[in-house]
Design a protein around this motif. Structure first.
Motif, PDB file in Angstrom:
ATOM      1  N   GLY A 109       5.614   5.457 -17.241  1.00 15.98           N
ATOM      2  CA  GLY A 109       6.368   4.271 -17.629  1.00 15.98           C
ATOM      3  C   GLY A 109       7.540   3.951 -16.732  1.00 15.98           C
ATOM      4  N   GLU A 110       7.926   4.884 -15.897  1.00 14.93           N
ATOM      5  CA  GLU A 110       9.037   4.670 -14.963  1.00 14.93           C
ATOM      6  C   GLU A 110       8.547   4.225 -13.583  1.00 14.93           C
ATOM      7  N   GLY A 111       7.218   4.155 -13.386  1.00 12.70           N
ATOM      8  CA  GLY A 111       6.676   3.766 -12.092  1.00 12.70           C
ATOM      9  C   GLY A 111       6.498   4.923 -11.127  1.00 12.70           C
ATOM     10  N   ILE A 112       6.514   6.149 -11.643  1.00 19.71           N
ATOM     11  CA  ILE A 112       6.278   7.316 -10.781  1.00 19.71           C
ATOM     12  C   ILE A 112       4.779   7.565 -10.742  1.00 19.71           C
ATOM     13  N   VAL A 113       4.224   7.527  -9.520  1.00 23.47           N
ATOM     14  CA  VAL A 113       2.782   7.671  -9.337  1.00 23.47           C
ATOM     15  C   VAL A 113       2.481   9.042  -8.730  1.00 23.47           C
ATOM     16  N   THR A 114       1.402   9.669  -9.231  1.00 24.93           N
ATOM     17  CA  THR A 114       0.979  10.989  -8.766  1.00 24.93           C
ATOM     18  C   THR A 114      -0.488  10.918  -8.362  1.00 24.93           C
ATOM     19  N   GLY A 115      -0.780  11.423  -7.151  1.00 27.73           N
ATOM     20  CA  GLY A 115      -2.153  11.434  -6.659  1.00 27.73           C
ATOM     21  C   GLY A 115      -2.987  12.470  -7.385  1.00 27.73           C
ATOM     22  N   GLY A 116      -4.214  12.098  -7.750  1.00 27.20           N
ATOM     23  CA  GLY A 116      -5.114  13.010  -8.452  1.00 27.20           C
ATOM     24  C   GLY A 116      -6.307  13.424  -7.598  1.00 27.20           C
ATOM     25  N   ARG A 117      -7.120  12.472  -7.185  1.00 25.81           N
ATOM     26  CA  ARG A 117      -8.282  12.730  -6.328  1.00 25.81           C
ATOM     27  C   ARG A 117      -8.146  11.849  -5.098  1.00 25.81           C
ATOM     28  N   THR A 166       0.850  -1.186   0.000  1.00 22.26           N
ATOM     29  CA  THR A 166       0.000   0.000   0.000  1.00 22.26           C
ATOM     30  C   THR A 166       0.884   1.234   0.000  1.00 22.26           C
ATOM     31  N   VAL A 167       0.472   2.232  -0.750  1.00 22.90           N
ATOM     32  CA  VAL A 167       1.198   3.502  -0.837  1.00 22.90           C
ATOM     33  C   VAL A 167       0.205   4.620  -0.548  1.00 22.90           C
ATOM     34  N   VAL A 168       0.640   5.635   0.190  1.00 25.12           N
ATOM     35  CA  VAL A 168      -0.204   6.793   0.467  1.00 25.12           C
ATOM     36  C   VAL A 168       0.432   8.012  -0.189  1.00 25.12           C
ATOM     37  N   ARG A 169      -0.355   8.755  -0.959  1.00 32.46           N
ATOM     38  CA  ARG A 169       0.087   9.992  -1.604  1.00 32.46           C
ATOM     39  C   ARG A 169      -0.948  11.063  -1.330  1.00 32.46           C
ATOM     40  N   ARG A 170      -0.521  12.298  -1.331  1.00 34.54           N
ATOM     41  CA  ARG A 170      -1.439  13.435  -1.250  1.00 34.54           C
ATOM     42  C   ARG A 170      -1.776  13.863  -2.681  1.00 34.54           C
ATOM     43  N   VAL A 171      -2.872  14.545  -2.854  1.00 36.73           N
ATOM     44  CA  VAL A 171      -3.258  15.062  -4.166  1.00 36.73           C
ATOM     45  C   VAL A 171      -2.107  15.913  -4.697  1.00 36.73           C
ATOM     46  N   GLY A 172      -1.649  15.622  -5.909  1.00 38.98           N
ATOM     47  CA  GLY A 172      -0.558  16.352  -6.541  1.00 38.98           C
ATOM     48  C   GLY A 172       0.829  15.870  -6.166  1.00 38.98           C
ATOM     49  N   GLU A 173       0.959  15.002  -5.174  1.00 36.83           N
ATOM     50  CA  GLU A 173       2.263  14.497  -4.734  1.00 36.83           C
ATOM     51  C   GLU A 173       2.666  13.291  -5.593  1.00 36.83           C
ATOM     52  N   SER A 174       3.957  13.221  -5.930  1.00 36.22           N
ATOM     53  CA  SER A 174       4.478  12.112  -6.731  1.00 36.22           C
ATOM     54  C   SER A 174       5.504  11.315  -5.940  1.00 36.22           C
ATOM     55  N   GLY A 175       5.668  10.064  -6.323  1.00 36.55           N
ATOM     56  CA  GLY A 175       6.677   9.220  -5.703  1.00 36.55           C
ATOM     57  C   GLY A 175       6.939   7.997  -6.561  1.00 36.55           C
ATOM     58  N   GLN A 176       8.102   7.413  -6.383  1.00 41.92           N
ATOM     59  CA  GLN A 176       8.555   6.274  -7.167  1.00 41.92           C
ATOM     60  C   GLN A 176       8.057   4.953  -6.580  1.00 41.92           C
ATOM     61  N   LEU A 177       7.446   4.125  -7.420  1.00 43.82           N
ATOM     62  CA  LEU A 177       7.121   2.751  -7.045  1.00 43.82           C
ATOM     63  C   LEU A 177       8.272   1.874  -7.523  1.00 43.82           C
ATOM     64  N   ARG A 178       8.541   0.813  -6.789  1.00 38.01           N
ATOM     65  CA  ARG A 178       9.631  -0.086  -7.160  1.00 38.01           C
ATOM     66  C   ARG A 178       9.111  -1.521  -7.262  1.00 38.01           C
ATOM     67  N   ALA A 179       9.505  -2.180  -8.353  1.00 34.37           N
ATOM     68  CA  ALA A 179       9.107  -3.562  -8.579  1.00 34.37           C
ATOM     69  C   ALA A 179      10.305  -4.349  -9.092  1.00 34.37           C
ATOM     70  N   GLN A 180      10.300  -5.637  -8.799  1.00 30.36           N
ATOM     71  CA  GLN A 180      11.337  -6.532  -9.297  1.00 30.36           C
ATOM     72  C   GLN A 180      10.681  -7.645 -10.103  1.00 30.36           C
ATOM     73  N   GLN A 186      11.185  -5.695 -19.656  1.00 26.52           N
ATOM     74  CA  GLN A 186      10.435  -4.436 -19.609  1.00 26.52           C
ATOM     75  C   GLN A 186       9.239  -4.541 -18.676  1.00 26.52           C
ATOM     76  N   MET A 187       9.089  -3.506 -17.833  1.00 32.79           N
ATOM     77  CA  MET A 187       7.963  -3.413 -16.905  1.00 32.79           C
ATOM     78  C   MET A 187       6.939  -2.450 -17.494  1.00 32.79           C
ATOM     79  N   VAL A 188       5.662  -2.825 -17.444  1.00 38.48           N
ATOM     80  CA  VAL A 188       4.572  -1.954 -17.896  1.00 38.48           C
ATOM     81  C   VAL A 188       3.754  -1.583 -16.666  1.00 38.48           C
ATOM     82  N   TRP A 189       3.545  -0.273 -16.464  1.00 38.67           N
ATOM     83  CA  TRP A 189       2.794   0.243 -15.317  1.00 38.67           C
ATOM     84  C   TRP A 189       1.432   0.724 -15.800  1.00 38.67           C
ATOM     85  N   GLN A 190       0.389   0.481 -14.991  1.00 36.31           N
ATOM     86  CA  GLN A 190      -0.960   0.901 -15.377  1.00 36.31           C
ATOM     87  C   GLN A 190      -1.781   1.204 -14.127  1.00 36.31           C
TER      88      GLN A 190
END
Length: 98
Positions: free
Chosen positions: A54-62, A12-26, A39-43
């Motif tokens: 495409g780099e796994g950077i997630v940004t909160g919207g709502r 689980t990841v917590v972000r604020r609206v407009g805040e971005s952060g890197q997700l990491r997967a192996q 190649q990793m595909v993020w969706q």
């Protein structure tokens, strides 16, 4: 290279609206090692709630929860992204006459 699984760093990841952060997967190979050349595909389940590039950077919207999926070699892992309201900066309260 045969992929046996995808493992995300967090469940689980917590972000604020407009805040971005890197997700990491192996990406895990069938012999238990990590495959860095696959190649990793993020969706996002809902890009209006949480966007992921495409780099796994997630940004909160709502503010609500969405799921982000990382897929490689036909294997998939998901993480819940909880988006909270942006924190407001509160100014000290002044009372007239003090």
């Amino acid at each position: 290279m045969k992929v046996s699984g995808v493992r995300l760093e967090l469940a689980t990841v917590v972000r604020r609206v407009g805040e971005s952060g890197q997700l990491r997967a192996q990406v895990q190979g069938h012999k238990g090692g990590t495959l860095s050349s696959v190649q990793m595909v993020w969706q996002s389940s809902d890009p209006n709630i949480a966007q992921v590039n495409g780099e796994g950077i997630v940004t909160g919207g709502r503010f609500v929860t969405a799921r982000i999926a990382a897929t490689a070699g036909g294997r998939r892992a998901t993480v819940a992204v909880e988006v909270k309201a942006a924190s407001a900066i509160s100014a000290p309260r002044l009372r007239v006459g003090e």
